[in-house]
Design an enzyme around this catalytic site. Structure first.
Site, PDB file in Angstrom:
ATOM      1  N   SER A 118       7.091 -36.900  -7.898  1.00  0.00           N
ATOM      2  CA  SER A 118       6.864 -35.943  -6.819  1.00  0.00           C
ATOM      3  C   SER A 118       5.648 -36.359  -5.986  1.00  0.00           C
ATOM      4  CB  SER A 118       6.711 -34.542  -7.427  1.00  0.00           C
ATOM      5  OG  SER A 118       6.682 -33.546  -6.450  1.00  0.00           O
ATOM      6  N   HIS A 178      11.548 -36.622  -4.861  1.00  0.00           N
ATOM      7  CA  HIS A 178      12.438 -35.499  -4.524  1.00  0.00           C
ATOM      8  C   HIS A 178      11.856 -34.748  -3.333  1.00  0.00           C
ATOM      9  CE1 HIS A 178      10.247 -32.553  -7.541  1.00  0.00           C
ATOM     10  NE2 HIS A 178       9.447 -32.997  -6.593  1.00  0.00           N
TER      11      HIS A 178
END
Length: 207
Positions: free
Chosen positions: A111, A136
């Site tokens: 992330s 993501h």
């Protein structure tokens, strides 16, 4: 002595930090291990990316720039991700300061951790061989009146678009590919991260 909530949370971990003793012309001097490594221009970004940790990382980068604006800084990352605004304060500082920031993934960079990993100086972004990277789209959850939820939803879409643009810039991937690949969690091995452009090389040893 009283502790703030954040200090209280950090205190048990600080008790486990080893101390290093050095002999100098003035006698012995002791450092905690992280302060000693900071002398070698090494910074650790570990755990959740949140405001307290981000402020420490930013302060260390600014200090090292003031000490020597020509020497590289080495940012070791082992993070599951965290708060976008905290991560962006680190990102902007990395781009703002004069020294190149070499990023090294050990363990995982997921992330926001992956975003900061790929934001290192081109040619100086490294994965250790058994580390993993996960990209993501930003996560968000909101409560309140419908109008407020709509405002926050629009804001997170703007943040998503901005982060995708920056990821495309740093990886060399087309924006459409970044948008597609960050729609869901995407895990990459160290070698896959090189192929994708998130990092430049995999190092198994210093040689």
């Amino acid at each position: 002595m009283s502790y703030s909530g954040e200090q209280e949370r950090q205190a048990p971990h600080m008790a486990l930090v080893p101390m290093v003793v050095e002999q100098t012309a003035r006698g012995e001097r002791s450092y905690d291990i992280y302060s000693r490594l900071l002398k070698e221009r090494i910074i650790f970004l570990t755990g959740q990316v949140e405001d307290y940790m981000a402020n420490l990382v930013v302060a260390q980068m600014l200090f090292l720039e003031a000490e020597n604006p020509e020497k590289d800084i080495y940012l070791y990352i082992n993070s599951p991700g965290g708060v976008i605004t905290a991560g962006m304060s680190i990102y902007d500082t990395m781009q703002f300061i004069k020294p190149d920031v070499s990023t090294i993934c050990m363990g995982q960079a997921c992330s926001m951790g992956a975003f900061l990993l790929t934001a290192g100086a081109k040619g100086k972004r490294i994965c250790l061989p058994n580390s993993r990277v996960m990209i993501h789209q930003p996560l968000g959850g909101f409560q309140g009146q419908a109008t407020d939820i709509e405002i926050h939803a629009k804001e997170i879409l703007k943040v998503k678009a901005k982060m995708n643009e920056l990821m495309a810039k740093h990886t060399g991937q087309p924006l459409e590919a970044i948008e597609r690949d960050t729609e869901r969690d995407r895990f990459l091995s160290a070698s896959e991260a090189v192929e994708y452009g998130l990092v430049d090389s995999v190092f198994t040893n210093r040689g």
